[in-house]
Design an enzyme around this catalytic site. Structure first.
Site, PDB file in Angstrom:
ATOM      1  N   TYR A  93     -84.655  -0.936 -44.569  1.00  0.00           N
ATOM      2  CA  TYR A  93     -84.168  -2.309 -44.695  1.00  0.00           C
ATOM      3  C   TYR A  93     -84.723  -2.967 -45.954  1.00  0.00           C
ATOM      4  O   TYR A  93     -83.982  -3.569 -46.734  1.00  0.00           O
ATOM      5  CB  TYR A  93     -84.547  -3.122 -43.464  1.00  0.00           C
ATOM      6  CG  TYR A  93     -83.989  -4.521 -43.486  1.00  0.00           C
ATOM      7  CD1 TYR A  93     -82.636  -4.744 -43.268  1.00  0.00           C
ATOM      8  CD2 TYR A  93     -84.810  -5.627 -43.730  1.00  0.00           C
ATOM      9  CE1 TYR A  93     -82.107  -6.032 -43.294  1.00  0.00           C
ATOM     10  CE2 TYR A  93     -84.292  -6.910 -43.764  1.00  0.00           C
ATOM     11  CZ  TYR A  93     -82.950  -7.106 -43.546  1.00  0.00           C
ATOM     12  OH  TYR A  93     -82.425  -8.383 -43.580  1.00  0.00           O
ATOM     13  N   SER A 132     -82.839 -10.604 -48.975  1.00  0.00           N
ATOM     14  CA  SER A 132     -83.754 -10.988 -47.900  1.00  0.00           C
ATOM     15  C   SER A 132     -85.145 -11.213 -48.480  1.00  0.00           C
ATOM     16  O   SER A 132     -85.488 -10.646 -49.534  1.00  0.00           O
ATOM     17  CB  SER A 132     -83.817  -9.892 -46.834  1.00  0.00           C
ATOM     18  OG  SER A 132     -84.854 -10.157 -45.894  1.00  0.00           O
TER      19      SER A 132
END
Length: 269
Positions: free
Chosen positions: A165, A152
């Site tokens: 995350y 990401s």
């Protein structure tokens, strides 16, 4: 029509070259489902794995071709390996995509968030390793195949309220790079996809602006092209690749000041 002409015609029609057999985790929605649709249009046989049996069955029935469905939580390593073994029994696997992932806000100061932190790491990082494990030996023996991890843009710098995350995705990127080097020269490619903001159920309730938001279907098309080329690492959309490069150059003091004001993803608890 010759093979080259057939490949060109397929690409022009949006189907691309035949993909053979593809195993995808996190396939019940979002990026995983979008990737499944692209590969199914190419004529691939899919192994679709996710937690929600009904959603997986609906997806499989909506796609051209015949596919196998596995209702499995990727955190259950033994069950994940059993699904992989079943799919491998049907023939060589050409592409494995570890697409399962979760994103929930976490705060270190809140003791109850520790279990959430563990779940995010287990799903985003550990399950990526567990997904690849059963396929590596067969791919090396055949001298071909692609293993695809999902990192990401959030892996580039830490974001407030998203420590779990960001950490998990940074770890996925580094893990995939390590694996790529381990497999160098074997014929097995390792591809790391780093999405920016993609329109999926995961991003639907983000309480902040999402620049360059891209539909999951468009992301999947571009991602599959990158997988075809065995690109080692790619950020999509391309605009976010430039944002990522610039973020690396911002001094900590300046970054901290502005990042601290950013909206935060809600905590699970």
């Amino acid at each position: 029509m010759g093979a080259a002409a057939e490949a060109f015609a397929a690409e022009a029609a949006g189907r691309g070259p035949s993909a053979g057999r593809v195993f995808i985790t996190g396939a019940s929605s979002g990026i995983g489902a979008a990737l499944a649709a692209v590969y199914a249009r190419r004529g691939a046989e899919l192994g679709l794995l996710g937690r929600r049996q009904q959603a997986l069955q609906a997806l499989a029935q909506s796609l051209p071709g015949r596919h196998r469905v596995y209702a499995v939580d990727v955190r259950e390593r033994a069950a994940l390996h059993a699904a992989a073994a079943d799919f491998l029994a049907g023939g060589p696997v050409d592409v494995v995509i570890a697409s399962a992932g979760i994103s929930v806000g976490t705060l270190t100061e809140e003791p109850e968030d520790y279990s959430v932190f563990e779940a995010i790491i287990a799903t985003n990082l550990n399950a990526t390793v567990a997904t690849f494990e059963p396929f590596v030996a067969a791919m090396k023996a055949r001298g071909s195949g692609r293993l695809v991890g999902i990192a990401s843009v959030a892996a580039v710098r830490g974001l407030p309220g998203a420590g779990a995350y960001c950490a998990s995705k940074a770890a996925v990127r580094n893990y995939c790079e390590s694996l790529r080097v381990e497999l160098h020269g074997s014929g097995v490619g390792v591809v790391t996809l780093a999405p920016g903001f993609i329109r999926t159920p995961m991003t639907a309730h983000n309480p902040y602006k999402m620049p360059f938001l891209m539909p999951a279907e468009r992301f999947a098309e571009l991602a599959v092209r990158a997988i075809d080329r065995k690109v080692s690492y790619i950020v999509l959309p391309w605009q976010m690749a430039w944002v990522a490069r610039l973020l690396r150059l911002v001094p900590d003091r300046l970054y901290d000041h502005y990042a601290a004001q950013r909206g935060r993803k809600p905590r699970q608890s």
